[in-house]
Design a protein around this motif. Sequence first.
Motif, PDB file in Angstrom:
ATOM      1  N   ARG A  81       0.846  -1.191   0.000  1.00  0.00           N
ATOM      2  CA  ARG A  81       0.000   0.000   0.000  1.00  0.00           C
ATOM      3  C   ARG A  81       0.884   1.244   0.000  1.00  0.00           C
ATOM      4  O   ARG A  81       2.087   1.173   0.259  1.00  0.00           O
ATOM      5  CB  ARG A  81      -0.890   0.008   1.233  1.00  0.00           C
ATOM      6  CG  ARG A  81      -1.838  -1.180   1.349  1.00  0.00           C
ATOM      7  CD  ARG A  81      -2.288  -1.384   2.781  1.00  0.00           C
ATOM      8  NE  ARG A  81      -1.150  -1.715   3.636  1.00  0.00           N
ATOM      9  CZ  ARG A  81      -1.248  -1.969   4.940  1.00  0.00           C
ATOM     10  NH1 ARG A  81      -2.414  -1.903   5.545  1.00  0.00           N
ATOM     11  NH2 ARG A  81      -0.174  -2.274   5.645  1.00  0.00           N
ATOM     12  N   CYS A  83       1.018   3.514   2.172  1.00  0.00           N
ATOM     13  CA  CYS A  83       1.571   3.745   3.504  1.00  0.00           C
ATOM     14  C   CYS A  83       2.777   2.864   3.806  1.00  0.00           C
ATOM     15  O   CYS A  83       3.488   3.097   4.796  1.00  0.00           O
ATOM     16  CB  CYS A  83       0.503   3.547   4.580  1.00  0.00           C
ATOM     17  SG  CYS A  83      -0.183   1.882   4.650  1.00  0.00           S
ATOM     18  N   SER A 136      -4.938   7.128  -1.839  1.00  0.00           N
ATOM     19  CA  SER A 136      -4.915   7.312  -0.395  1.00  0.00           C
ATOM     20  C   SER A 136      -3.891   6.371   0.230  1.00  0.00           C
ATOM     21  O   SER A 136      -3.363   5.481  -0.442  1.00  0.00           O
ATOM     22  CB  SER A 136      -6.289   7.022   0.207  1.00  0.00           C
ATOM     23  OG  SER A 136      -6.623   5.649   0.047  1.00  0.00           O
ATOM     24  N   ARG A 137      -3.630   6.541   1.514  1.00  0.00           N
ATOM     25  CA  ARG A 137      -2.582   5.772   2.179  1.00  0.00           C
ATOM     26  C   ARG A 137      -2.839   4.269   2.148  1.00  0.00           C
ATOM     27  O   ARG A 137      -1.900   3.469   2.127  1.00  0.00           O
ATOM     28  CB  ARG A 137      -2.440   6.234   3.639  1.00  0.00           C
ATOM     29  CG  ARG A 137      -1.774   7.584   3.788  1.00  0.00           C
ATOM     30  CD  ARG A 137      -1.693   7.977   5.257  1.00  0.00           C
ATOM     31  NE  ARG A 137      -1.089   6.956   6.098  1.00  0.00           N
ATOM     32  CZ  ARG A 137       0.219   6.728   6.201  1.00  0.00           C
ATOM     33  NH1 ARG A 137       1.073   7.469   5.505  1.00  0.00           N
ATOM     34  NH2 ARG A 137       0.687   5.784   6.990  1.00  0.00           N
ATOM     35  N   ASP A 138      -4.085   3.863   2.156  1.00  0.00           N
ATOM     36  CA  ASP A 138      -4.411   2.439   2.216  1.00  0.00           C
ATOM     37  C   ASP A 138      -4.635   1.808   0.848  1.00  0.00           C
ATOM     38  O   ASP A 138      -4.961   0.612   0.755  1.00  0.00           O
ATOM     39  CB  ASP A 138      -5.655   2.218   3.089  1.00  0.00           C
ATOM     40  CG  ASP A 138      -5.379   2.509   4.565  1.00  0.00           C
ATOM     41  OD1 ASP A 138      -4.240   2.273   5.005  1.00  0.00           O
ATOM     42  OD2 ASP A 138      -6.298   2.984   5.254  1.00  0.00           O
TER      43      ASP A 138
END
Length: 267
Positions: A81, A83, A136-138
């Motif tokens: 991911r 992140c 997004s981070r995920d």
Amino acid sequence: MPTIENALSALRGALDIAVEDRQIALNPCGAVKAPRRGIADRAYLTHSQVHQLADAVRTHPEVVRFLAYTGLRWGEMAALRVCDFDMLRRRVNITRGVAEVRGALVWSTPKDHERRAVPFPAMLADELSGLMAGKSRDDLVFTGAEGAVLRVSTWRPRIMARAVKDVQSAAAAARAVELRATGVATTVEFPTVSPHDLRHTAASLAISAGANVKAVQRMLGHAKASMTLDTYADLFPDDLEAVASALDVAARAALESTADSLRTGQQ
């Protein structure tokens, strides 16, 4: 071979428990040893061949470069991911993996349950940043159609296998031209490689760049350095010559020092 070793270890452990519970007198597997591992023939790509293959890949060429320069398993890469990346330190944190089991996706911890941080070359930073743009981070970084998990069962036969054949054909054509012109073919034949062979390539390139065994072990996520040595024993033969050369230099220096000391004492 790892399957045999794991099965033997599990059976030996179960029989040890049976001995402790006094169900059997002795563990019949106590003295049984797993077959010795042979050195498997592997295809290692050079830096130039990595880029040739990536250029020939029509969909997700970044996968070739990323796997060849990090040594990640496919399931580890597919589970990454946004992140998980530290772009400032150029590190990617491996915390999970994904596998296909009868067509279904199964999420789990990394193999051997070893979380690790793996470095990636600066030259990959822009390409990776482009993959993360707008996510997004995920969100997954490497994805198939409409953000789905990138599946090796699809990508390997439809994308990579075709690219390998294209590069092999180009290399064969170049060799044919060289043979007609000079009688000697200088273009190297391109090996047949799979996505997992890119992991072996990463080990080869890291070792050739001077990485020590412990560094390669951490990069690949092997449980022990001995596993790395056993797996890539064929990549270390030149080290023996380096050791011999270093010993020769040290021995000559010691002999000269001893001779100087004797001459000084005699004076």
